[in-house]
Design a protein around this motif. Structure first.
Motif, mmCIF file in Angstrom:
data_model
loop_
_atom_site.group_PDB
_atom_site.id
_atom_site.type_symbol
_atom_site.label_atom_id
_atom_site.label_comp_id
_atom_site.label_asym_id
_atom_site.label_seq_id
_atom_site.Cartn_x
_atom_site.Cartn_y
_atom_site.Cartn_z
ATOM 1 N N GLN A 148 0.848 -1.218 0.108
ATOM 2 C CA GLN A 148 0.013 -0.139 -0.014
ATOM 3 C C GLN A 148 0.774 1.224 -0.047
ATOM 4 O O GLN A 148 2.109 1.077 -0.306
ATOM 5 C CB GLN A 148 -0.833 -0.106 1.161
ATOM 6 N N GLY A 149 0.186 2.421 0.381
ATOM 7 C CA GLY A 149 0.693 3.868 0.138
ATOM 8 C C GLY A 149 0.921 4.652 1.255
ATOM 9 O O GLY A 149 0.619 4.321 2.156
ATOM 10 N N ASN A 150 1.079 6.001 1.214
ATOM 11 C CA ASN A 150 1.072 6.864 2.275
ATOM 12 C C ASN A 150 -0.192 7.049 3.134
ATOM 13 O O ASN A 150 0.109 7.131 4.375
ATOM 14 C CB ASN A 150 1.506 8.268 1.769
ATOM 15 N N LYS A 151 -1.179 6.866 2.451
ATOM 16 C CA LYS A 151 -2.407 6.826 3.449
ATOM 17 C C LYS A 151 -2.605 5.536 4.524
ATOM 18 O O LYS A 151 -2.815 5.651 5.699
ATOM 19 C CB LYS A 151 -3.680 6.698 2.596
ATOM 20 N N HIS A 152 -2.277 4.624 3.965
ATOM 21 C CA HIS A 152 -1.970 3.387 4.919
ATOM 22 C C HIS A 152 -1.100 3.711 5.981
ATOM 23 O O HIS A 152 -1.367 3.023 6.939
ATOM 24 C CB HIS A 152 -2.006 2.126 4.112
ATOM 25 N N LEU A 153 0.160 4.039 5.659
ATOM 26 C CA LEU A 153 1.115 4.086 6.461
ATOM 27 C C LEU A 153 0.696 4.987 7.678
ATOM 28 O O LEU A 153 0.668 4.577 8.774
ATOM 29 C CB LEU A 153 2.288 4.913 5.760
ATOM 30 N N ARG A 154 -0.005 6.151 7.224
ATOM 31 C CA ARG A 154 -0.620 6.981 8.250
ATOM 32 C C ARG A 154 -1.747 6.284 9.064
ATOM 33 O O ARG A 154 -1.500 6.581 10.387
ATOM 34 C CB ARG A 154 -1.070 8.309 7.768
#
Ligand code: ZEM
Length: 290
Positions: A148-154
């Motif tokens: 996944q990407g940045n939204k998931h990391l946050r």
């Protein structure tokens, strides 16, 4: 009855020296058992400590390193934890030699030891974790998904209570170790020195040209120059996101800053949700190679 090990009236109260002995034992085994991966169990011990801690949920106070619930199915069988049995088995002789230490304290102490022995920064350590029963296992899905990407990391790291700078600092752990096709499905190391703590991960993220690897496995990047290094989609999110990227640039330029921030953030990670006694002291272990 007294002496350096704090034994009084049959109740064993471990002191700093006792934890240093456990540290030294883990360090000795790391040195001896060099017939594994890139020559060290260090990276997988760091991953065990991280996966034990990274289940923390700040809203409910559940998860975190207190409890060592990954010993049990279902948590030990969660996809994210594939391969961590190697780390838990590595530590079993240490637990046998020092039965007074809880698994949860031992796993975190071993993460601290591995980081320091792999030439990383000093990581202050506090004991006080208590092993819990199977009922305390956390639900699947609390650890990050590399595809996944940045939204998931946050979503994942804010749930633990971290901010953007801390997400980037923690990710520097990917200087260490590698991906295994029989564990995560991904393949390869992030750096050329996977058993030494450095800021190389950030340098490579910025300086290399990363292209999609052509293969049948899950989507991952490879470096254009050597085609022997890798980045996960979540790693690449750190340079495509305008709030993450300045921290990648700072840590790439300044290894001292990385060491300072990495030590602080991993100490925070390792202590999430742990109900330490008021009187608990922070220990600083002496690396065996210093
Ligand atoms: Zn990792 N990590 N990690 N990580 N990690 C892997 C390996 C290691 C993510 C992830 O999906 C993966 C953090 C953060 C994140 C380590 C430490 C830390 C692997 C490869 C994957 C897929 C597993 C395998 O196949 O064996 C994702 C998505 C993360 C979100 C940012 C943090 C934070 C860490 C510590 C502070 C380490 C040391 C390894 C190498 C393990 C080994 O066996 O070599």
């Amino acid at each position: 009855l007294s002496g350096s090990s704090g034994e009084t009236k049959g109740i064993f109260t471990p002191k700093f020296e006792d934890y240093q002995k456990v540290y030294n034992e883990v360090a000795k085994l790391l040195e001896e058992k060099d017939d594994y991966d890139d020559g060290s169990y260090g990276p997988v011990l760091v991953r065990l400590a991280w996966h034990a801690s990274g289940t923390f949920d700040k809203e409910t106070g559940t998860g975190g390193s207190n409890g060592a619930t990954m010993r049990f199915a279902p948590e030990g069988d969660h996809g994210a934890n594939a391969g961590l049995k190697a780390a838990r088995d590595f530590l079993e002789p240490v637990k046998e030699k020092f039965p007074w230490i809880s698994y949860s304290d031992l796993w975190i102490l071993s993460g601290v030891c591995a980081i320091q022995e792999m030439q990383g920064p000093t990581i202050p350590y506090r004991p006080g974790r208590v092993d819990k029963e199977v009922a305390a296992c956390t639900p699947d899905g609390r650890l990050p998904d590399a595809s996944q990407g940045n939204k998931h990391l946050r979503d994942i790291f804010y749930r633990m209570g971290f901010n953007d700078q801390e997400i980037v600092a923690l990710s520097g752990a990917h200087a260490l170790g590698r991906c295994h096709t029989d564990r995560s499905g991904f393949d390869g190391p992030w750096t050329f020195s996977p058993t030494v703590v450095t800021n190389e991960y950030y340098n490579l993220l910025l300086k290399e040209k990363w292209t999609w690897k052509k293969w049948n496995g899950p989507k991952q990047y490879e470096d254009k120059t050597s085609k022997s290094l890798m980045m996960l989609p979540t790693d690449m999110a750190l340079i495509s996101d305008k709030s993450f990227k300045p921290w990648v640039e700072k840590y790439a330029k300044d290894n001292d800053l990385f060491f300072k921030d990495f030590s602080a953030v991993i100490t925070k990670l390792f202590e999430l949700g742990v109900p330490f006694a008021e009187s608990s002291e922070k220990y600083t272990f002496k690396p065996t190679n210093a």
